[in-house]
Enzyme design. Structure first.
Site, PDB file in Angstrom:
ATOM      1  N   CYS A 137       0.810  -1.180  -0.010  1.00  0.00           N
ATOM      2  CA  CYS A 137       0.074   0.079  -0.044  1.00  0.00           C
ATOM      3  C   CYS A 137       0.778   1.299   0.014  1.00  0.00           C
ATOM      4  O   CYS A 137       0.408   2.317  -0.044  1.00  0.00           O
ATOM      5  CB  CYS A 137      -1.011   0.225   1.185  1.00  0.00           C
ATOM      6  SG  CYS A 137      -2.101  -1.322   1.074  1.00  0.00           S
ATOM      7  N   CYS A 457       0.291   2.670   6.669  1.00  0.00           N
ATOM      8  CA  CYS A 457       0.817   1.234   6.787  1.00  0.00           C
ATOM      9  C   CYS A 457       0.624   0.651   5.647  1.00  0.00           C
ATOM     10  O   CYS A 457       0.236   0.951   4.566  1.00  0.00           O
ATOM     11  CB  CYS A 457      -0.106   0.649   7.888  1.00  0.00           C
ATOM     12  SG  CYS A 457      -1.936   0.449   7.513  1.00  0.00           S
TER      13      CYS A 457
END
Length: 473
Positions: A137, A457
């Site tokens: 991500c 994250c």
């Protein structure tokens, strides 16, 4: 519910989170009682003899729910559209681009270097190198910082960075047994060899291998990790739904007020022109409460309503050495300053990247939380965001898990993701990092702030943080 989750679903190594007391976190109460903001020094983070790297501008095509208007396209089509939108927005001559870096997570084999294929499709020179990076991500975060490094080192002056994801059409493979037989058949030289291989065929060879969203190292989905993390930090279902509603409501307000200026229209071949994100759907707490747990059943608290959804989209950003931007007549939006990456235990701390990265990047920059005017964090799940807040607000966690003397403190909500986040705008994995950075830059200009902190994250227990500094008006 929380006690059942904690005792039955948490491995023993995760029970560290239960050893300290955490106060309930309410979105509404934090908005009413924000901590006092100290006077800022207004210093610049420029360093002597180090090139300043600036954001000229950034765009993204609308982020859409997977399976909607982009479903018949390929990832490089979306990336090409974002690159074309950036060229149109900035009017940058294609020939001055030194390098293109793009992030992606789920790769299409035919266009594995999607940066190159998309840049050629968008009309960039075939003499312009392009490469693709992947870091879950935070892939476009990595694309951006790769560009920053190239500029800071003097190798380049003008970089295009971006990210793309198409979840509507993910690659599905034949089973390993089927692949092996097909490869062997391709090598077979005689009819007898081919018949011998075919005789070994079994029906179970035809069972396809779907791409898994689980962690390779733990075999656990991110949703399960979010559920366990929420339980470990005593984040209730109501708190998660409240936060998700906040995200959707702020995104809708920003969309209606024209604040999402990074969105560029995209004429989908054979279809209408798409002009806005389609996942923004403010609901009510009563409606959200009716949804069943999505991962840990029946006691989980993570649902479809308080999780980011599968999204298709692409983003692109033009970054330059400051002197080059000024020489070309551009007025930059922001400086890209200190950044870093962190990693931790992917089992119990998979989604705590922002907690680990935030104090480190602040120290690198010589700033405190009170110096930050705008926070832009990736919202994978409401429970992930709120668990990070509670971890950041815990001296025990700081001392026992991070080796720090004191907590860094949570971001005040009135400065946090004010134009919505991944829960509402969508999360095309590799495209989100660019969205975070350009939103931070746009917010600083709109709100008159000086510093923004971007954090996210990522799968594998990794994380990223960066300081964005407003460019003087």
């Amino acid at each position: 519910m929380t006690s059942i989750l904690t005792l039955k679903n948490l491995p023993s190594s995760a029970k560290w989170a239960l050893r300290f007391s955490l106060r309930p976190l309410s979105c509404s109460s934090q908005l009413r009682a924000a901590p006092a903001v100290q006077t800022k020094s207004k210093k610049t983070l420029a360093k002597p003899n180090v090139r300043n790297v600036v954001v000229v501008d950034g765009v993204r095509i609308p982020f859409l729910l997977s399976g909607t208007s982009y479903k018949d396209l390929m990832a490089h089509d979306l990336a090409r559209a974002a690159l074309s939108g950036l060229l149109h927005r900035t009017s940058v001559p294609k020939e001055v681009i030194d390098y293109i870096v793009y992030g992606t997570v789920i790769q299409e084999v035919k266009t594995s270097n999607v940066a190159r294929e998309a840049s050629l499709g968008a009309g960039f020179s075939d003499k312009t190198p392009a490469h693709t990076v992947t870091m879950a991500c935070i892939s476009s975060n990595q694309a951006i910082t790769t560009g920053v490094g190239l500029i800071a080192a003097g190798h380049s002056d003008v970089i295009v960075a971006g990210g793309v994801e198409l979840m509507s059409d993910i690659p599905i493979r034949h089973s390993r047994k089927m692949r092996r037989m097909m490869l062997d058949l391709n090598k077979a030289k005689t009819l007898g060899q081919r018949l011998s291989l075919i005789s070994k065929f079994r029906l179970d060879f035809l069972i396809p291998e779907l791409i898994s969203v689980s962690e390779f190292s733990t075999n656990e989905t991110m949703g399960h990790s979010a559920d366990r993390l929420a339980a470990a930090f005593s984040v209730s279902r109501l708190e998660q739904d409240e936060y998700a509603l906040r995200s959707h409501s702020l995104a809708k307000k920003a969309q209606d007020e024209g604040l999402l200026s990074d969105v560029v229209p995209f004429k989908v071949p054979g279809k209408d022109t798409v002009t806005k994100d389609n996942g923004i759907r403010p609901s009510t707490l009563e409606q959200m409460a009716k949804l069943k747990p999505a991962f840990i059943k029946p006691y989980g608290t993570v649902t479809a309503a308080n999780s980011s959804f599968l999204t298709d989209g692409a983003s692109a950003m033009l970054i330059m050495a400051e002197e080059k931007a000024l020489a070309m007549g551009y007025k930059p939006k922001a400086y890209l300053r200190e950044f870093l990456y962190v990693s931790q235990d992917p089992k119990d701390q998979l989604l705590l990247g922002p907690t680990y990265a935030t104090p480190k990047v602040l120290e690198k920059a010589g700033l405190t939380m009170n110096d930050i005017d705008a926070f832009e964090f990736h919202e994978a799940f409401s429970g992930q965001i709120l668990a990070n807040f509670k971890a950041m607000d815990s001296d025990w966690f700081a001392q026992n898990c991070m080796g720090r003397k004191t907590k860094v403190g949570p971001p005040p909500l009135e400065k946090f993701n004010n134009w919505g986040g991944s829960l509402s705008l969508g999360h095309p994995f590799a495209a989100t990092g660019c969205r975070l950075v350009i939103t931070a830059a746009n917010r600083l200009r709109k709100e008159g702030g000086q510093y923004a902190l971007v954090a996210a994250c990522a799968a594998g227990g990794q994380g990223h943080a960066m300081i964005v500094e407003a460019y003087p008006k």
